[in-house]
Design a protein around this motif. Structure first.
Motif, PDB file in Angstrom:
ATOM      1  N   LEU A  38       0.823  -1.210   0.000  1.00  9.18           N
ATOM      2  CA  LEU A  38       0.000   0.000   0.000  1.00  9.18           C
ATOM      3  C   LEU A  38       0.858   1.262   0.000  1.00  9.18           C
ATOM      4  O   LEU A  38       0.613   2.188  -0.778  1.00  9.18           O
ATOM      5  CB  LEU A  38      -0.940  -0.005   1.206  1.00  9.18           C
ATOM      6  CG  LEU A  38      -1.804   1.241   1.399  1.00  9.18           C
ATOM      7  CD1 LEU A  38      -2.809   1.363   0.264  1.00  9.18           C
ATOM      8  CD2 LEU A  38      -2.499   1.209   2.730  1.00  9.18           C
ATOM      9  N   ASP A  39       1.887   1.308   0.844  1.00 12.31           N
ATOM     10  CA  ASP A  39       2.734   2.503   0.930  1.00 12.31           C
ATOM     11  C   ASP A  39       3.466   2.773  -0.383  1.00 12.31           C
ATOM     12  O   ASP A  39       3.633   3.928  -0.784  1.00 12.31           O
ATOM     13  CB  ASP A  39       3.742   2.379   2.071  1.00 12.31           C
ATOM     14  CG  ASP A  39       3.077   2.464   3.444  1.00 12.31           C
ATOM     15  OD1 ASP A  39       1.915   2.907   3.522  1.00 12.31           O
ATOM     16  OD2 ASP A  39       3.735   2.089   4.435  1.00 12.31           O
ATOM     17  N   ASP A  40       3.908   1.703  -1.052  1.00 17.84           N
ATOM     18  CA  ASP A  40       4.587   1.870  -2.340  1.00 17.84           C
ATOM     19  C   ASP A  40       3.620   2.404  -3.396  1.00 17.84           C
ATOM     20  O   ASP A  40       3.959   3.312  -4.152  1.00 17.84           O
ATOM     21  CB  ASP A  40       5.187   0.541  -2.817  1.00 17.84           C
ATOM     22  CG  ASP A  40       6.305   0.055  -1.916  1.00 17.84           C
ATOM     23  OD1 ASP A  40       6.949   0.895  -1.242  1.00 17.84           O
ATOM     24  OD2 ASP A  40       6.541  -1.163  -1.877  1.00 17.84           O
ATOM     25  N   ALA A  41       2.430   1.841  -3.437  1.00 19.48           N
ATOM     26  CA  ALA A  41       1.430   2.309  -4.397  1.00 19.48           C
ATOM     27  C   ALA A  41       1.082   3.769  -4.131  1.00 19.48           C
ATOM     28  O   ALA A  41       0.986   4.578  -5.059  1.00 19.48           O
ATOM     29  CB  ALA A  41       0.175   1.436  -4.326  1.00 19.48           C
TER      30      ALA A  41
ATOM     31  N   GLY B  64       2.496  -3.257 -12.555  1.00 16.97           N
ATOM     32  CA  GLY B  64       2.231  -3.647 -11.172  1.00 16.97           C
ATOM     33  C   GLY B  64       1.304  -2.676 -10.470  1.00 16.97           C
ATOM     34  O   GLY B  64       0.416  -3.084  -9.710  1.00 16.97           O
ATOM     35  N   LEU B  65       1.490  -1.386 -10.717  1.00 14.34           N
ATOM     36  CA  LEU B  65       0.629  -0.374 -10.110  1.00 14.34           C
ATOM     37  C   LEU B  65      -0.799  -0.490 -10.645  1.00 14.34           C
ATOM     38  O   LEU B  65      -1.764  -0.433  -9.881  1.00 14.34           O
ATOM     39  CB  LEU B  65       1.195   1.031 -10.365  1.00 14.34           C
ATOM     40  CG  LEU B  65       0.458   2.197  -9.730  1.00 14.34           C
ATOM     41  CD1 LEU B  65       0.380   2.054  -8.210  1.00 14.34           C
ATOM     42  CD2 LEU B  65       1.142   3.514 -10.105  1.00 14.34           C
ATOM     43  N   ILE B  66      -0.928  -0.675 -11.928  1.00 11.80           N
ATOM     44  CA  ILE B  66      -2.263  -0.841 -12.524  1.00 11.80           C
ATOM     45  C   ILE B  66      -2.923  -2.103 -11.989  1.00 11.80           C
ATOM     46  O   ILE B  66      -4.100  -2.092 -11.608  1.00 11.80           O
ATOM     47  CB  ILE B  66      -2.176  -0.857 -14.062  1.00 11.80           C
ATOM     48  CG1 ILE B  66      -1.764   0.522 -14.564  1.00 11.80           C
ATOM     49  CG2 ILE B  66      -3.498  -1.303 -14.678  1.00 11.80           C
ATOM     50  CD1 ILE B  66      -1.373   0.568 -16.016  1.00 11.80           C
ATOM     51  N   ASP B  67      -2.167  -3.196 -11.943  1.00 15.97           N
ATOM     52  CA  ASP B  67      -2.706  -4.447 -11.409  1.00 15.97           C
ATOM     53  C   ASP B  67      -3.149  -4.279  -9.958  1.00 15.97           C
ATOM     54  O   ASP B  67      -4.185  -4.798  -9.553  1.00 15.97           O
ATOM     55  CB  ASP B  67      -1.676  -5.574 -11.519  1.00 15.97           C
ATOM     56  CG  ASP B  67      -1.441  -6.026 -12.946  1.00 15.97           C
ATOM     57  OD1 ASP B  67      -2.232  -5.661 -13.839  1.00 15.97           O
ATOM     58  OD2 ASP B  67      -0.438  -6.730 -13.173  1.00 15.97           O
ATOM     59  N   TYR B  68      -2.358  -3.559  -9.175  1.00 16.41           N
ATOM     60  CA  TYR B  68      -2.708  -3.307  -7.783  1.00 16.41           C
ATOM     61  C   TYR B  68      -4.039  -2.561  -7.698  1.00 16.41           C
ATOM     62  O   TYR B  68      -4.877  -2.854  -6.845  1.00 16.41           O
ATOM     63  CB  TYR B  68      -1.600  -2.500  -7.102  1.00 16.41           C
ATOM     64  CG  TYR B  68      -1.905  -2.144  -5.672  1.00 16.41           C
ATOM     65  CD1 TYR B  68      -1.692  -3.052  -4.648  1.00 16.41           C
ATOM     66  CD2 TYR B  68      -2.422  -0.892  -5.348  1.00 16.41           C
ATOM     67  CE1 TYR B  68      -1.981  -2.735  -3.325  1.00 16.41           C
ATOM     68  CE2 TYR B  68      -2.711  -0.562  -4.027  1.00 16.41           C
ATOM     69  CZ  TYR B  68      -2.491  -1.483  -3.028  1.00 16.41           C
ATOM     70  OH  TYR B  68      -2.793  -1.165  -1.735  1.00 16.41           O
ATOM     71  N   MET B  69      -4.223  -1.600  -8.578  1.00 12.75           N
ATOM     72  CA  MET B  69      -5.441  -0.785  -8.556  1.00 12.75           C
ATOM     73  C   MET B  69      -6.689  -1.598  -8.908  1.00 12.75           C
ATOM     74  O   MET B  69      -7.765  -1.334  -8.386  1.00 12.75           O
ATOM     75  CB  MET B  69      -5.311   0.404  -9.508  1.00 12.75           C
ATOM     76  CG  MET B  69      -4.240   1.399  -9.099  1.00 12.75           C
ATOM     77  SD  MET B  69      -4.560   2.162  -7.500  1.00 12.75           S
ATOM     78  CE  MET B  69      -6.052   3.063  -7.858  1.00 12.75           C
TER      79      MET B  69
END
Length: 109
Positions: A3-6, A82-87
């Motif tokens: 979460l903090d990285d995103a 990775g950021l898009i996948d996280y979202m």
């Protein structure tokens, strides 16, 4: 992704100039763009560009390589994915998605 990285990456992209820089680099492809050409396209001062690039590099969204005396900037596509996948990872996990959102979630997966 944590979460903090995103949050840090999204915060970096929350600045209009940095988002513009990142979109230009994403469009440039894996060969990237020299800092000088990036500066010309944005029509901003070198110090301003340097400040914004530093923020994008700090969170890993941009990498830089040197070719002789030229500094080349590259979008980090793996991190972007990775950021898009996280979202979208938990899109509509607690309910049903509207048809348009469900279709987008399948594309991202």
């Amino acid at each position: 992704m944590k979460l903090d990285d995103a949050a840090a990456r999204l915060e970096a992209l929350g600045n209009p100039t940095r988002l513009k820089i990142y979109r230009i680099l994403v469009r440039a492809g894996e060969q990237g763009l020299p800092v000088g050409r990036l500066q010309e396209r944005l029509d901003i001062a070198a110090s301003t560009l340097s400040h914004h690039l530093k923020a994008l590099v700090a969170v890993g969204l941009v990498t830089q390589t040197r070719e002789g005396t030229t500094l080349i900037c590259h979008a980090n596509y793996d991190l972007m994915r990775g950021l898009i996948d996280y979202m979208v990872a938990e899109c509509c996990a607690e309910g049903s998605c509207p048809p348009r959102v469900a279709k987008l979630s399948k594309v991202a997966a």
